[in-house]
Motif scaffolding. Structure first.
Motif, PDB file in Angstrom:
ATOM      1  N   UNK A   2      34.841  26.856  50.930  1.00 54.46           N
ATOM      2  CA  UNK A   2      35.145  26.559  49.529  1.00 54.46           C
ATOM      3  C   UNK A   2      35.585  27.825  48.798  1.00 54.46           C
ATOM      4  N   UNK A   3      36.493  27.645  47.825  1.00 54.32           N
ATOM      5  CA  UNK A   3      36.937  28.770  47.000  1.00 54.32           C
ATOM      6  C   UNK A   3      35.787  29.231  46.112  1.00 54.32           C
ATOM      7  N   UNK A   4      35.598  30.525  46.063  1.00 56.85           N
ATOM      8  CA  UNK A   4      34.573  31.077  45.186  1.00 56.85           C
ATOM      9  C   UNK A   4      35.208  31.441  43.854  1.00 56.85           C
ATOM     10  N   UNK A   5      34.548  31.093  42.777  1.00 58.76           N
ATOM     11  CA  UNK A   5      35.022  31.434  41.441  1.00 58.76           C
ATOM     12  C   UNK A   5      34.329  32.689  40.964  1.00 58.76           C
ATOM     13  N   UNK A   6      35.108  33.553  40.352  1.00 67.78           N
ATOM     14  CA  UNK A   6      34.575  34.801  39.822  1.00 67.78           C
ATOM     15  C   UNK A   6      34.870  34.862  38.334  1.00 67.78           C
ATOM     16  N   UNK A   7      33.959  35.403  37.545  1.00 66.57           N
ATOM     17  CA  UNK A   7      34.244  35.582  36.119  1.00 66.57           C
ATOM     18  C   UNK A   7      35.416  36.544  35.925  1.00 66.57           C
ATOM     19  N   UNK A   8      36.098  36.371  34.826  1.00 65.72           N
ATOM     20  CA  UNK A   8      37.253  37.214  34.506  1.00 65.72           C
ATOM     21  C   UNK A   8      36.760  38.531  33.904  1.00 65.72           C
ATOM     22  N   UNK A   9      37.260  39.675  34.370  1.00 66.11           N
ATOM     23  CA  UNK A   9      36.866  40.953  33.749  1.00 66.11           C
ATOM     24  C   UNK A   9      37.363  41.022  32.305  1.00 66.11           C
ATOM     25  N   UNK A  10      36.657  41.764  31.483  1.00 67.04           N
ATOM     26  CA  UNK A  10      36.984  41.807  30.056  1.00 67.04           C
ATOM     27  C   UNK A  10      37.909  42.943  29.644  1.00 67.04           C
ATOM     28  N   UNK A  11      38.397  43.729  30.587  1.00 64.58           N
ATOM     29  CA  UNK A  11      39.175  44.914  30.211  1.00 64.58           C
ATOM     30  C   UNK A  11      40.681  44.692  30.120  1.00 64.58           C
ATOM     31  N   UNK A  12      41.175  43.488  30.434  1.00 66.86           N
ATOM     32  CA  UNK A  12      42.625  43.232  30.431  1.00 66.86           C
ATOM     33  C   UNK A  12      42.939  42.168  29.382  1.00 66.86           C
ATOM     34  N   UNK A  13      43.458  42.608  28.221  1.00 70.03           N
ATOM     35  CA  UNK A  13      43.690  41.686  27.110  1.00 70.03           C
ATOM     36  C   UNK A  13      44.848  42.177  26.246  1.00 70.03           C
ATOM     37  N   UNK A  94      44.292  37.446  23.638  1.00 67.40           N
ATOM     38  CA  UNK A  94      44.345  36.760  24.934  1.00 67.40           C
ATOM     39  C   UNK A  94      43.672  37.598  26.011  1.00 67.40           C
ATOM     40  N   UNK A  95      42.770  36.973  26.746  1.00 64.06           N
ATOM     41  CA  UNK A  95      42.153  37.586  27.921  1.00 64.06           C
ATOM     42  C   UNK A  95      43.038  37.244  29.107  1.00 64.06           C
ATOM     43  N   UNK A  96      43.460  38.272  29.866  1.00 61.66           N
ATOM     44  CA  UNK A  96      44.462  38.085  30.919  1.00 61.66           C
ATOM     45  C   UNK A  96      43.855  38.202  32.313  1.00 61.66           C
ATOM     46  N   UNK A  97      44.521  37.532  33.271  1.00 60.72           N
ATOM     47  CA  UNK A  97      44.129  37.688  34.675  1.00 60.72           C
ATOM     48  C   UNK A  97      44.989  38.768  35.323  1.00 60.72           C
ATOM     49  N   UNK A  98      44.905  38.887  36.652  1.00 58.88           N
ATOM     50  CA  UNK A  98      45.636  39.945  37.369  1.00 58.88           C
ATOM     51  C   UNK A  98      47.150  39.792  37.274  1.00 58.88           C
ATOM     52  N   UNK A  99      47.620  38.562  37.029  1.00 55.63           N
ATOM     53  CA  UNK A  99      49.062  38.317  36.918  1.00 55.63           C
ATOM     54  C   UNK A  99      49.559  38.405  35.473  1.00 55.63           C
ATOM     55  N   UNK A 100      48.750  38.946  34.580  1.00 60.26           N
ATOM     56  CA  UNK A 100      49.064  39.058  33.146  1.00 60.26           C
ATOM     57  C   UNK A 100      49.223  37.702  32.472  1.00 60.26           C
ATOM     58  N   UNK A 101      48.586  36.678  33.001  1.00 60.67           N
ATOM     59  CA  UNK A 101      48.619  35.337  32.434  1.00 60.67           C
ATOM     60  C   UNK A 101      47.332  35.106  31.646  1.00 60.67           C
ATOM     61  N   UNK A 102      47.437  34.576  30.418  1.00 61.49           N
ATOM     62  CA  UNK A 102      46.221  34.322  29.637  1.00 61.49           C
ATOM     63  C   UNK A 102      45.328  33.280  30.315  1.00 61.49           C
ATOM     64  N   UNK A 103      44.035  33.595  30.421  1.00 66.65           N
ATOM     65  CA  UNK A 103      43.063  32.629  30.925  1.00 66.65           C
ATOM     66  C   UNK A 103      42.210  32.090  29.776  1.00 66.65           C
TER      67      UNK A 103
END
Length: 145
Positions: A2-13, A94-103
């Motif tokens: 199963x895919x594991x979900x991880x919280x989003x880091x808060x430093x990319x916004x 906006x809080x962003x993921x590794x691809x610079x997409x807002x989560x």
């Protein structure tokens, strides 16, 4: 597996308002609160008060960023609000993921500056000069993605 979900880091916004995309070091105060009303009808058989939702309450949003030469964005907005009390801005955070997409996105409605703080200056410090702005507002709308 199963895919594991991880919280989003808060430093990319990102923070945007009035067509500006400004880099900030810190954003705080994204909070909402509902005051409650206590009520008890005189003929209620239970001897307790009921709690019901009342008015919404919002704190101030605090933004911190580095000081740049010839950048007076905070001070210009603050000065403009002193003479133009109708000037309000929607601020999008906006809080962003590794691809610079807002989560996660927060839209702060009808914000205006109520306090500006310049940097603390120290002759023996090896730090970036930071300035702070506090924004009053009329509500926060949150959305995923």
């Amino acid at each position: 597996m199963a895919d594991e979900l991880w919280p989003v880091p808060k430093f990319h916004f990102t923070v945007e308002w009035g067509g500006l995309d400004i880099g900030f070091q810190e954003v705080s105060g994204l909070e909402m609160e509902t005051q409650f009303i206590e009520y008890r009808a005189g003929n209620d058989a239970e001897l307790v008060t009921r709690k019901i939702p009342g008015l919404k309450k919002h704190g101030t949003i605090t933004l911190k960023k580095g000081v740049f030469e010839d950048d007076t964005t905070f001070y210009d907005w603050f000065a403009d609000v002193q003479t133009n009390t109708e000037r309000r801005e929607d601020v999008t955070i906006s809080l962003l993921n590794e691809e610079n997409t807002p989560v996660m996105t927060w839209v702060v409605r009808n914000a205006f500056p109520v306090k500006i703080s310049g940097p603390d200056l120290k002759a023996d410090a090896n730090e970036v000069a930071l300035e702070t702005i506090e924004l009053a507002h009329e509500g926060i709308e949150q959305s995923a993605g």
